[in-house]
Design a protein around this motif. Sequence first.
Motif, mmCIF file in Angstrom:
data_model
loop_
_atom_site.group_PDB
_atom_site.id
_atom_site.type_symbol
_atom_site.label_atom_id
_atom_site.label_comp_id
_atom_site.label_asym_id
_atom_site.label_seq_id
_atom_site.Cartn_x
_atom_site.Cartn_y
_atom_site.Cartn_z
ATOM 1 N N HIS A 4 -35.783 -5.314 29.947
ATOM 2 C CA HIS A 4 -36.612 -4.944 28.799
ATOM 3 C C HIS A 4 -37.337 -6.158 28.217
ATOM 4 C CE1 HIS A 4 -35.221 -0.825 28.731
ATOM 5 N NE2 HIS A 4 -33.962 -1.224 28.748
ATOM 6 N N GLN A 5 -36.655 -7.295 28.175
ATOM 7 C CA GLN A 5 -37.298 -8.507 27.679
ATOM 8 C C GLN A 5 -38.403 -8.977 28.609
ATOM 9 O OE1 GLN A 5 -33.715 -10.887 27.282
ATOM 10 N NE2 GLN A 5 -33.799 -10.756 25.045
ATOM 11 N N GLN A 6 -38.204 -8.791 29.922
ATOM 12 C CA GLN A 6 -39.249 -9.158 30.878
ATOM 13 C C GLN A 6 -40.491 -8.287 30.700
ATOM 14 O OE1 GLN A 6 -37.291 -8.894 34.689
ATOM 15 N NE2 GLN A 6 -36.546 -10.998 34.606
ATOM 16 N N HIS A 10 -44.159 -9.808 29.646
ATOM 17 C CA HIS A 10 -45.386 -9.609 30.420
ATOM 18 C C HIS A 10 -46.423 -8.817 29.629
ATOM 19 C CE1 HIS A 10 -42.607 -10.395 33.975
ATOM 20 N NE2 HIS A 10 -43.558 -11.296 34.091
ATOM 21 N N GLY A 11 -45.952 -7.874 28.806
ATOM 22 C CA GLY A 11 -46.887 -7.121 27.976
ATOM 23 C C GLY A 11 -47.567 -8.009 26.949
ATOM 24 N N LEU A 12 -46.779 -8.851 26.265
ATOM 25 C CA LEU A 12 -47.357 -9.752 25.275
ATOM 26 C C LEU A 12 -48.220 -10.822 25.941
ATOM 27 C CD1 LEU A 12 -44.364 -10.216 22.802
ATOM 28 C CD2 LEU A 12 -46.448 -8.876 22.466
ATOM 29 N N PHE A 13 -47.835 -11.247 27.140
ATOM 30 C CA PHE A 13 -48.644 -12.205 27.897
ATOM 31 C C PHE A 13 -50.037 -11.634 28.147
ATOM 32 C CE2 PHE A 13 -50.373 -14.124 31.698
ATOM 33 C CZ PHE A 13 -49.978 -15.453 31.647
ATOM 34 N N THR A 132 -40.283 -20.942 29.359
ATOM 35 C CA THR A 132 -40.758 -19.651 28.864
ATOM 36 C C THR A 132 -41.963 -19.821 27.950
ATOM 37 O OG1 THR A 132 -38.525 -18.716 28.979
ATOM 38 C CG2 THR A 132 -40.122 -17.568 27.597
ATOM 39 N N MET A 133 -41.873 -20.746 26.996
ATOM 40 C CA MET A 133 -42.985 -20.980 26.083
ATOM 41 C C MET A 133 -44.191 -21.554 26.823
ATOM 42 S SD MET A 133 -41.800 -19.833 23.280
ATOM 43 C CE MET A 133 -43.094 -20.335 22.140
ATOM 44 N N GLY A 134 -43.942 -22.418 27.807
ATOM 45 C CA GLY A 134 -45.043 -22.952 28.595
ATOM 46 C C GLY A 134 -45.753 -21.876 29.381
ATOM 47 N N PHE A 179 -48.698 -1.406 22.734
ATOM 48 C CA PHE A 179 -48.063 -0.153 22.312
ATOM 49 C C PHE A 179 -47.028 0.309 23.338
ATOM 50 C CE2 PHE A 179 -47.769 4.474 22.092
ATOM 51 C CZ PHE A 179 -47.530 4.667 20.736
ATOM 52 N N VAL A 180 -47.331 0.125 24.605
ATOM 53 C CA VAL A 180 -46.439 0.594 25.670
ATOM 54 C C VAL A 180 -45.249 -0.330 25.859
ATOM 55 C CG1 VAL A 180 -46.282 1.019 28.162
ATOM 56 C CG2 VAL A 180 -48.265 1.833 26.876
ATOM 57 N N THR A 181 -45.452 -1.651 25.712
ATOM 58 C CA THR A 181 -44.415 -2.607 26.124
ATOM 59 C C THR A 181 -43.539 -3.137 24.991
ATOM 60 O OG1 THR A 181 -46.002 -4.446 25.942
ATOM 61 C CG2 THR A 181 -45.782 -3.386 28.092
#
Length: 399
Positions: A4-6, A10-13, A132-134, A179-181
């Motif tokens: 779920h975090q992945q 990827h959604g926020l990315f 992760t932040m990079g 909205f989806v992720t």
Amino acid sequence: MNRHQQIEFHGLFLANFLISLGFGICNVFFPLYCRNMGARSLLIGVAVGGYALAKIVFSPTMGQLADRIGARPLVLSSLTLYLLVSCAYLTTENLLTAVGLRMMQGVACAMFRPVVQAQIAESAAVEKRGSTMGSFDASFYAALGIGPVIGGFIMDKSGFQGLFYVLVACSSAALVIAFVTLPRKFNSTVVASCQSEKTSLRLMSRQASSMQGLLFFIFGRACGITAWATFLPILLSTDLHLSGGEIGIIMSSTSLMMTVLLRPVGKIADKMSRRLLVICGGAMSSFLYILMPVASDFNQALVISLGLGVFSALSQPALSSLLAEHGQRLGMGTSVGIFHAFLNLGFVVGPLLGSLLNLSSGLHGIFIFIGLVGLGSVCGFTLSSSTPHQAQEFPSVNR
């Protein structure tokens, strides 16, 4: 990260990339858009400065609100506002309305960027926070690197309306993806804790004091970034007599180099002293600012710009990781919001000081000055006694 975090990452990315891409495509041409509707230097300055001012005012408040209610409502609200503003650009022919819309974009950015960065920092494992932040920051710099190139092509083919149609498309896609992720639930116990502990302006002031080293550094860095972006094209054109294509390559090279290096450098930040990486990256970037007026041709200017990308990438993931460490104790959203307020303050001050120096010391003086400001901010960061582990007087926030 779990599954779920992945998905969330990827959604926020993608959402961050799309919003940054839309901004990168349109931002270069916004002064021309205002001028086309009759604006002159003062009103153009108000429009550009108002965007940053809105972010300065609203970033801390939005970060604090994220600690209370969670990221999802704010991210979706900000992307909805982005979309509404983008659609409004297509219909307005009034200059003051366009300036007001630009300021609303600043509000939307204050609701989006700090909140998203805080969400990513919270979900990252401590031992992989740098990488992760990079990786996440690469979505921002990649968009800024290619945005102006795409924008120039669209501008030539379709004019301002074409730019705004692309902005609408980017905002729409980002809203759907978020909205989806984004997760629909968050820990309700955190809300109660933050409501009772994070609401006073006095506490926000104490939080800023505890982060003073980071705030010194990011203010100086932001001054340098904006003065560099504002006056380097003029320097390259007037002193080196470069073509538009050559100037574009040099201006894009820093962001593209950062995009390539952020993830591998983030892995280094997970294993080395993050403070040392910030100091080395910041100091070398400042020396390169000072060195730029010495460049005598395209190749030398390109090497300096690429070097700036390398050393900016060296400090970026480490800086984000140190900010996240503060956020774990002070409230992630509030800490990131304060950080972004100082970042945007630097974005305002840099071009203003550069303009004054241009009148008194010429273009070369601007680059020497921003290099000295950068070195001063590194010294402020180095000498600051504040570290995340010394902020024990603040209540810990575990989310």
